[in-house]
Design a protein around this motif. Structure first.
Motif, mmCIF file in Angstrom:
data_model
loop_
_atom_site.group_PDB
_atom_site.id
_atom_site.type_symbol
_atom_site.label_atom_id
_atom_site.label_comp_id
_atom_site.label_asym_id
_atom_site.label_seq_id
_atom_site.Cartn_x
_atom_site.Cartn_y
_atom_site.Cartn_z
ATOM 1 N N LEU A 15 -27.799 -51.834 -13.352
ATOM 2 C CA LEU A 15 -28.826 -52.056 -12.171
ATOM 3 C C LEU A 15 -27.804 -52.890 -11.388
ATOM 4 O O LEU A 15 -27.672 -52.600 -10.053
ATOM 5 N N ALA A 16 -27.213 -53.692 -11.738
ATOM 6 C CA ALA A 16 -26.391 -54.832 -11.091
ATOM 7 C C ALA A 16 -25.284 -53.972 -10.444
ATOM 8 O O ALA A 16 -24.750 -54.147 -9.193
ATOM 9 N N SER A 17 -24.692 -52.791 -11.102
ATOM 10 C CA SER A 17 -23.670 -52.205 -10.794
ATOM 11 C C SER A 17 -23.936 -51.254 -9.390
ATOM 12 O O SER A 17 -23.009 -50.945 -8.529
ATOM 13 N N VAL A 18 -25.292 -50.772 -9.352
ATOM 14 C CA VAL A 18 -25.783 -50.214 -8.224
ATOM 15 C C VAL A 18 -25.448 -51.007 -6.927
ATOM 16 O O VAL A 18 -24.948 -50.456 -5.910
ATOM 17 N N PHE A 19 -25.567 -52.188 -6.952
ATOM 18 C CA PHE A 19 -25.285 -53.012 -5.896
ATOM 19 C C PHE A 19 -23.755 -53.590 -5.573
ATOM 20 O O PHE A 19 -23.429 -53.747 -4.484
ATOM 21 N N VAL A 20 -23.285 -53.820 -6.975
ATOM 22 C CA VAL A 20 -22.003 -54.341 -6.856
ATOM 23 C C VAL A 20 -20.869 -53.248 -6.560
ATOM 24 O O VAL A 20 -20.146 -53.382 -5.641
ATOM 25 N N VAL A 21 -21.068 -51.939 -6.904
ATOM 26 C CA VAL A 21 -20.053 -50.995 -6.655
ATOM 27 C C VAL A 21 -20.595 -50.258 -5.240
ATOM 28 O O VAL A 21 -21.484 -49.666 -4.956
ATOM 29 N N GLN A 22 -19.456 -50.667 -4.249
ATOM 30 C CA GLN A 22 -19.904 -50.342 -2.970
ATOM 31 C C GLN A 22 -18.527 -49.553 -2.403
ATOM 32 O O GLN A 22 -18.199 -50.083 -1.236
ATOM 33 N N THR A 23 -17.907 -48.623 -3.106
ATOM 34 C CA THR A 23 -16.811 -48.082 -2.822
ATOM 35 C C THR A 23 -17.115 -46.629 -2.822
ATOM 36 O O THR A 23 -17.914 -46.143 -3.598
ATOM 37 N N LEU A 116 -20.497 -52.390 -22.616
ATOM 38 C CA LEU A 116 -20.651 -53.032 -21.278
ATOM 39 C C LEU A 116 -19.486 -53.296 -20.583
ATOM 40 O O LEU A 116 -19.773 -53.313 -19.317
ATOM 41 N N VAL A 117 -18.381 -53.543 -21.179
ATOM 42 C CA VAL A 117 -17.278 -54.099 -20.531
ATOM 43 C C VAL A 117 -16.332 -52.996 -19.670
ATOM 44 O O VAL A 117 -15.369 -53.067 -18.805
ATOM 45 N N PRO A 118 -16.202 -51.693 -20.360
ATOM 46 C CA PRO A 118 -15.136 -50.902 -19.820
ATOM 47 C C PRO A 118 -15.236 -50.552 -18.009
ATOM 48 O O PRO A 118 -16.393 -50.397 -17.716
ATOM 49 N N TRP A 119 -13.917 -51.086 -17.600
ATOM 50 C CA TRP A 119 -14.114 -50.991 -16.071
ATOM 51 C C TRP A 119 -14.359 -49.708 -15.735
ATOM 52 O O TRP A 119 -15.266 -49.310 -14.469
ATOM 53 N N PHE A 120 -14.235 -48.599 -16.230
ATOM 54 C CA PHE A 120 -14.409 -47.168 -15.664
ATOM 55 C C PHE A 120 -15.914 -46.741 -15.627
ATOM 56 O O PHE A 120 -16.482 -46.205 -14.742
ATOM 57 N N TRP A 121 -16.340 -47.099 -16.746
ATOM 58 C CA TRP A 121 -17.949 -46.751 -16.991
ATOM 59 C C TRP A 121 -19.066 -47.704 -15.945
ATOM 60 O O TRP A 121 -19.700 -47.513 -15.239
ATOM 61 N N PHE A 122 -18.246 -48.991 -15.875
ATOM 62 C CA PHE A 122 -19.059 -49.793 -14.778
ATOM 63 C C PHE A 122 -18.819 -49.234 -13.484
ATOM 64 O O PHE A 122 -19.693 -49.209 -12.667
ATOM 65 N N TYR A 123 -17.553 -48.569 -13.134
ATOM 66 C CA TYR A 123 -17.234 -48.354 -11.847
ATOM 67 C C TYR A 123 -18.046 -46.885 -11.632
ATOM 68 O O TYR A 123 -18.615 -46.561 -10.386
ATOM 69 N N LEU A 338 -12.451 -58.532 -22.001
ATOM 70 C CA LEU A 338 -13.077 -58.973 -20.918
ATOM 71 C C LEU A 338 -12.221 -58.993 -19.567
ATOM 72 O O LEU A 338 -12.643 -58.217 -18.483
ATOM 73 N N VAL A 339 -11.385 -59.676 -19.582
ATOM 74 C CA VAL A 339 -10.807 -59.983 -18.402
ATOM 75 C C VAL A 339 -9.867 -58.709 -17.878
ATOM 76 O O VAL A 339 -10.039 -58.353 -16.665
ATOM 77 N N GLY A 340 -9.372 -57.908 -18.763
ATOM 78 C CA GLY A 340 -8.694 -56.750 -18.374
ATOM 79 C C GLY A 340 -9.374 -55.674 -18.028
ATOM 80 O O GLY A 340 -8.881 -54.916 -17.371
ATOM 81 N N ASN A 341 -10.909 -55.834 -18.283
ATOM 82 C CA ASN A 341 -11.720 -54.732 -17.531
ATOM 83 C C ASN A 341 -12.498 -55.318 -16.432
ATOM 84 O O ASN A 341 -12.506 -54.273 -15.466
ATOM 85 N N VAL A 342 -12.652 -56.556 -16.385
ATOM 86 C CA VAL A 342 -13.397 -57.051 -15.216
ATOM 87 C C VAL A 342 -12.532 -56.995 -13.894
ATOM 88 O O VAL A 342 -12.934 -56.761 -12.800
ATOM 89 N N LEU A 343 -11.131 -57.289 -14.068
ATOM 90 C CA LEU A 343 -10.311 -57.332 -12.687
ATOM 91 C C LEU A 343 -10.275 -55.826 -12.059
ATOM 92 O O LEU A 343 -10.705 -55.762 -10.858
ATOM 93 N N PRO A 344 -9.968 -54.702 -12.661
ATOM 94 C CA PRO A 344 -10.011 -53.538 -12.057
ATOM 95 C C PRO A 344 -11.468 -53.192 -11.745
ATOM 96 O O PRO A 344 -11.463 -52.313 -10.750
ATOM 97 N N ALA A 345 -12.428 -53.510 -12.457
ATOM 98 C CA ALA A 345 -13.763 -53.043 -12.077
ATOM 99 C C ALA A 345 -14.040 -53.757 -10.716
ATOM 100 O O ALA A 345 -14.823 -53.205 -9.893
ATOM 101 N N TRP A 346 -13.883 -55.067 -10.654
ATOM 102 C CA TRP A 346 -14.216 -55.733 -9.419
ATOM 103 C C TRP A 346 -13.293 -55.296 -8.272
ATOM 104 O O TRP A 346 -13.715 -54.889 -7.106
ATOM 105 N N TYR A 347 -11.913 -55.031 -8.304
ATOM 106 C CA TYR A 347 -11.188 -54.539 -7.344
ATOM 107 C C TYR A 347 -11.899 -53.137 -6.823
ATOM 108 O O TYR A 347 -11.898 -52.891 -5.631
#
Length: 559
Positions: A15-23, A116-123, A338-347
């Motif tokens: 649910l957090a990804s709904v509001f974080v992912v805005q691209t 939970l951590v894969p950047w692509f799945w969060f994205y 974790l870091v390797g996934n958080v960075l691309p997920a955030w950007y």
């Protein structure tokens, strides 16, 4: 660890990804789901050629249309809710599939961490993409697969998955053969009483739904395969070399997880009897990549259903490795992942290609409030690569809008070019041929475009004033990568693709900013475009300040 707490935690992340992912990612997130549902519910909108030709199933859009209908009945159908509720629905389904992954892998801590951590799945997990739904259904089906006991429950989500995305059959064919080979039941009885029966029920219901909404008898999976595979229509939208999924596609989707996945492959191959499930999953992954590689048109999202298979292999290997690893190694490994996934997920979720999402509320406000000299509503023209933004689903106003279309060459005409290609070949000629210039009130009230185009059509834009400039994305030129690609291709014994050719449309048609222009009303003056020079002569059309010198602001420059 109580399972209800695990599910709540997973659900909170999704649910957090709904509001974080805005691209913005790909057009299908909107044009193959939300736009279709909007037209079904409210009676106006736009259907792409895929729906006209009948290669898409209405099942997924109907789920969203159900939400829209409820909102309409409750008179709560604001544009904001029309945008966010379908994403929440998909996020809940993704959360359930993540929970099923955790159960399937034996409720191991590594499994919860890795899902939970894969950047692509969060994205993508909360995006309304058919590929996201396919990935969720694939994970759910895998969790019910008879790895250690007799069951056929997995056939229901697998059958739905194959009906919605026929290419999913590439995953389920080897797994189904594995099931038949290991089952203690009579093979013929299992095939006819389970495989065939469930397949016919799902197909029958799907065909009935599509026949009703398409208006004639149709089998959308067949139409999908006919256009995309047999007629290779997908190559119209780009093609990649055969090895792309192996060298770029899957490694990109996995990101930093590629390293533990390689480790999982090595461990599984060395002890294949001990890791029987992982071995079968690796066979399935390899066969799927081989089949998908035979299709010219390739995208990252097409291999997203393989993500849960890869994560299982990683979980299997890391769980065994953890028993002999030191505490320091465990925490270091987890931190790197974790870091390797958080960075691309955030950007990618908050910075890259955010322009279209920030644009739509501004266009919604224009559609609601703007009136021209004749008290007519807005008339919006998108001079952008086709499907560069969402459409009516994000505006929810029945105003006139037009964009540059890009239908493939369905009639197999020689020297065929779609409307977007014809426009970008000569923008001025296209505008003169398609846009009336007299009287001024016949012009579109608003024009939306990427900043590089503004200089090319500056004469046309003299009738407009800049209303909004919205930051979109950094445009990076990658021709320097050609040498690296050449080396890879030479090592693989394949012909090297031309990077400049692949990127020419992308680089020339998009930009760092999205510009919104509003037509001048009678008596208005655009200080940038319609001034007079000191000698009383009309200034050169390029004399106005460069776009990069204009302030990045959401305010009207003329207020």
């Amino acid at each position: 660890m109580r399972l209800i707490y695990v599910f709540i935690f997973i659900l909170a992340v999704r649910l957090a990804s709904v509001f974080v992912v805005q691209t913005y990612y790909v057009p299908d997130e909107y044009w193959q789901s939300l736009e279709v549902a909007h037209k079904l519910t409210f009676g106006y909108g736009y259907l792409t050629w895929e729906w006209v030709q009948g290669i898409r199933s209405y099942i997924y859009p109907l789920l969203i249309a159900g939400l829209y209908k409820i909102l309409a009945l409750l008179q709560l159908d604001s544009a904001q809710l029309l945008v966010i509720l379908p994403r929440i629905l998909q996020a809940v389904l993704s959360a359930y599939s993540d929970y099923r992954f955790f159960v399937w892998t034996g409720k191991r801590k590594w499994a919860l961490f890795l899902i939970l951590v894969p950047w692509f799945w969060f994205y993508t997990a909360s995006r309304t993409l058919a590929n996201t739904l396919e990935t969720s259904l694939t994970t759910i089906a895998l969790s019910f697969f008879p790895w250690h006991a007799e069951t056929t429950a997995y056939l229901w989500p697998a059958a739905i998955c194959c009906f919605l995305r026929p290419t999913a059959g590439v995953i389920w064919l080897p797994l189904s053969l594995y099931h038949l080979r290991r089952s203690r039941q009579n093979v013929l009885e299992l095939i006819f009483k389970r495989f065939v029966l469930i397949g016919l029920l799902v197909a029958g219901l799907g065909i009935a739904i599509d026949t009703y909404w398409h208006g004639h008898l149709i089998v959308t999976p067949y139409e999908f395969l006919k256009y995309n595979i047999f007629n290779n229509i997908g190559s119209f939208y780009g093609s990649h070399p055969w090895y792309w999924y192996f060298t770029v596609g899957l490694p990109t989707v996995l990101g930093i997880n590629t390293l533990p996945f390689i480790f999982g492959i090595i461990v599984t191959m060395r002890q294949s009897r001990k890791y029987n499930v992982s071995k079968q999953l690796l066979i399935t992954i390899f066969l799927t990549l081989v089949v998908l590689s035979a299709v010219e048109h390739k995208e990252f999202r097409f291999v997203s259903p393989l993500l849960p298979l890869c994560l299982y292999v990683i979980t299997d290997a890391l769980s065994t490795w953890s028993y002999r690893a030191s505490r320091t190694m465990l925490w270091t490994t987890a931190l790197v992942i974790l870091v390797g996934n958080v960075l691309p997920a955030w950007y990618l979720s908050t910075v890259h290609q955010k322009g279209p999402i920030e644009l739509m509320p501004k266009l919604r406000e224009i559609a609601q409030e703007y009136r021209d000299e004749r008290d007519h509503k807005a008339n919006i023209l998108f001079l952008m690569p086709c499907h560069s933004t969402p459409y009516y689903s994000h505006i929810h106003q029945n105003v006139t809008m037009r964009f540059l279309t890009c239908e493939p060459n369905l009639e197999k005409k020689e020297q065929y070019k779609d409307e977007a290609d014809r426009f970008y070949e000569d923008p001025v000629h296209w505008i003169n041929s398609h846009i009336p210039v007299h009287p001024l009130t016949a012009l579109p009230t608003h024009v939306v475009l990427f900043d590089p185009l503004a200089e090319n059509i500056s004469v046309f834009l003299r009738n407009y004033r800049l209303l909004h400039r919205i930051e979109h994305a950094e445009v990076i030129r990658l021709e320097g990568s050609q040498a690296l690609v050449d080396e890879w291709s030479q090592a693989l014994g394949a012909q090297s693709p031309n990077i400049a050719s692949l990127l020419q449309h992308r680089q020339s048609r998009t930009g760092r900013s999205i510009l919104v222009y509003q037509r001048l009303k009678k008596g208005e003056e655009n200080a940038f475009n319609r001034g007079q020079d000191q000698e009383g002569q009309e200034p050169d059309v390029h004399d106005h300040p460069p776009l990069e010198d204009l302030p990045l602001t959401n305010e009207n420059l003329f207020n």
